[in-house]
Design an enzyme around this catalytic site. Structure first.
Site, PDB file in Angstrom:
ATOM      1  N   SER A 262      -3.758-143.736  59.996  1.00 38.48           N
ATOM      2  CA  SER A 262      -4.501-143.595  61.240  1.00 38.48           C
ATOM      3  C   SER A 262      -4.049-144.612  62.276  1.00 38.48           C
ATOM      4  O   SER A 262      -3.341-145.570  61.983  1.00 38.48           O
ATOM      5  CB  SER A 262      -5.992-143.744  60.970  1.00 38.48           C
ATOM      6  OG  SER A 262      -6.295-145.109  60.868  1.00 38.48           O
ATOM      7  N   LYS A 263      -4.509-144.356  63.477  1.00 40.56           N
ATOM      8  CA  LYS A 263      -4.178-145.165  64.656  1.00 40.56           C
ATOM      9  C   LYS A 263      -4.372-146.666  64.418  1.00 40.56           C
ATOM     10  O   LYS A 263      -3.604-147.488  64.882  1.00 40.56           O
ATOM     11  CB  LYS A 263      -5.094-144.625  65.755  1.00 40.56           C
ATOM     12  CG  LYS A 263      -5.231-145.401  66.992  1.00 40.56           C
ATOM     13  CD  LYS A 263      -6.022-144.571  67.998  1.00 40.56           C
ATOM     14  CE  LYS A 263      -6.608-145.475  69.072  1.00 40.56           C
ATOM     15  NZ  LYS A 263      -7.387-144.742  70.063  1.00 40.56           N
TER      16      LYS A 263
END
Ligand code: GLU
Length: 504
Positions: A262-263
């Protein structure tokens, strides 16, 4: 034939492009180019609430850095434009109308308060509310209201949406080029909104209309869109259009192997998740990027290509041309691929080693200029050649070679303790004198002078050389010591020895 192969990358400008998105773009590009087709960039900006300023430019800059080029798209010519959905706004109304007319869609007038109440009610009994086949007959829409009521509501200012009328008791079956046959029963699907009260289509409608109008032959996209695919297949059916081929790519997993990368993972775990640095305009947060971290774009692309696809051979290093040649969807795995930050560094190292000393020197020169260090480019090539085996990034060159350009001002205490003995000052003084009498200043003869001295005085070779290195470099590191001595030149080298004698 080949002109019929048309692929698109269709990002929404809702933020920076995650490396998973770059991989999607890359696979589309490779597939299109392999088959001699066209690659299109379409910006899907119909969700105005999630629009982020600067995101479109960021996406374009990232892909351009990666060497992924478009034949048609927002900034390129093409006969199917405009390629930005907000600029095609008018066009979608007609298609939404068409679906209403042929009974595949209906108006829904339920207010957001009403829907929230229904949602809360369902949740209070542990359920979830979905606008679907089952409940639509009880709600406020053109399926339940009379024609006159519908007409009235449409004429009034009351907001409404257009929903897809999911057919009853059908099974949607399609062939995914990666996953094989996918079957989904329509009662599992909801009546998605196709057209919003703000006059904009939703992703589903705009995406299908545009893929059709832009004659897209293959849709390669992330696994997160697989649940939407049955609706899309039905929309093609509703319009009476031929659906493109679909291929849903597996997700990229965290290095630990569990969960989607994820980011926020990257900066937490010490590697970038984005191709280039992203300065979030809303939160002012800065997310690191591969470009700014010193990765070569071709190394990054090579790594990404192999994250989910395998060539079926041992080959690991691929240029873009070789990737185009070798790529095929049947070698894309079905399950998620674990991202490996160490392997990514390895790729960069391989690309660095494959560059000529001349090219590396040009890149290193930039950093030296910033440090106000002037070095002749041919001489710099020599330095680069001596230390390149120890570098993964161009930025490693400085830490591996600063002593070529700067005389030490201090000496590593640990090395001093280990290498600077009682008799060392005498030895360094002797070497200083011998070197200063040498007529030529070239590594090998200087080495021989030191070697003869050591032999004649029955000294330990390692001990003398290590002490000499400490005096010249200030530390116990570096490549061939006499190459350093030659490089810095007579005057500087002798000065360094004197300085060491005075300081240590
Ligand atoms: N706009 C969608 C996205 O942001 C496109 C998905 C698709 O390729 O259909 O990823």
């Amino acid at each position: 034939m080949s002109s019929q192969i048309r692929l698109r990358f269709a990002p929404s400008p809702t933020g920076p492009l995650h490396m998973g998105g770059v991989r999607t773009a890359l696979y589309n590009y490779l597939f299109a180019k392999k088959l001699g087709g066209k690659f299109i960039l379409r910006i899907e900006d119909t969700d105005q609430a999630r629009f982020v300023a600067g995101a479109e430019d960021y996406i374009k800059e990232s892909l351009s850095w990666c060497g992924i080029k478009f034949d048609e798209g927002v900034d390129d010519k093409g006969e199917f434009g405009p390629y930005r959905q907000s600029e095609r706004k008018e066009l979608y109304t007609e298609y939404a109308q068409q679906l209403i007319t042929n009974g595949w869609a209906y108006y829904a007038f339920d207010s957001s308060d009403e829907l929230t109440a229904l949602r809360e009610k369902a949740e209070s009994t542990g359920g979830v509310f979905t606008y679907n086949i089952e409940c639509r007959q009880k709600l406020n829409n053109s399926l339940t209201l009379s024609a006159a009521e519908v007409d009235n509501k449409l004429k009034s200012d009351k907001a409404y949406v257009i929903r897809f009328k999911m057919p009853k008791e059908e099974e949607v079956i399609f062939e995914d080029l990666i996953r094989g046959e996918v079957r989904v029963k329509t009662e599992k699907l909801d009546d998605k909104v196709l057209f919003k009260s703000d006059g904009m289509p939703t992703y589903h409608l705009a995406n299908i209309v545009d893929d059709h109008l832009m004659r897209i032959s293959h849709v390669i996209r992330g696994e997160e869109w697989l649940p939407s695919a049955p609706l899309h297949i039905l929309l093609y059916k509703a319009f009476g259009w031929k659906a493109p081929e679909f291929a849903h790519l597996p997700i990229i997993l965290k290095p630990i192997g569990k969960g989607k990368l994820s980011k926020r993972d990257g900066d937490k775990m010490g590697f970038p998740v984005f191709p280039i640095q992203w300065n979030d305009p809303n939160s002012s947060e800065v997310f690191s990027g591969y470009r700014e971290d010193g990765y070569f774009p071709d190394a990054f692309v090579n790594m990404l290509a192999l994250l989910g696809w395998n060539p079926g051979t041992e080959q690991e290093i691929f240029s873009m041309e070789e990737l185009i040649e070798a790529f095929s969807l049947d070698r894309v795995g079905k399950s998620g691929s674990k991202f490996d930050p160490e392997k990514t560094k390895w790729f960069n190292q391989q690309y660095l080693r494959a560059k000529s000393d001349k090219d590396l020197a040009i890149l290193f020169q930039v950093e030296l200029r910033e440090k106000k260090i002037e070095v002749d480019s041919e001489k710099l090539e020599e330095v680069v050649g001596l230390v390149k085996e120890r570098a993964i990034f161009i930025s490693d060159f400085w830490s591996q070679s600063y002593f070529f350009f700067r005389a030490p001002t201090e000496f590593n205490a640990k090395v001093v303790k280990k290498r600077w003995k009682e008799n060392t000052p005498q030895i360094i003084t002797d070497l200083h004198d011998l070197f200063s009498n040498s007529e030529i200043w070239v590594a090998e003869p200087l080495h021989d002078i030191a070697a003869n001295y050591i032999e004649k005085n029955e000294l330990g070779f390692g001990a003398v050389m290590n002490a000499l290195r400490l005096a010249v470099v200030g530390d116990g590191i570096g490549p061939d010591l006499f190459k350093i001595i030659e490089f810095v030149g007579r005057e500087d080298a002798l000065k360094r020895l004197n300085y060491a004698l005075k300081t240590i």
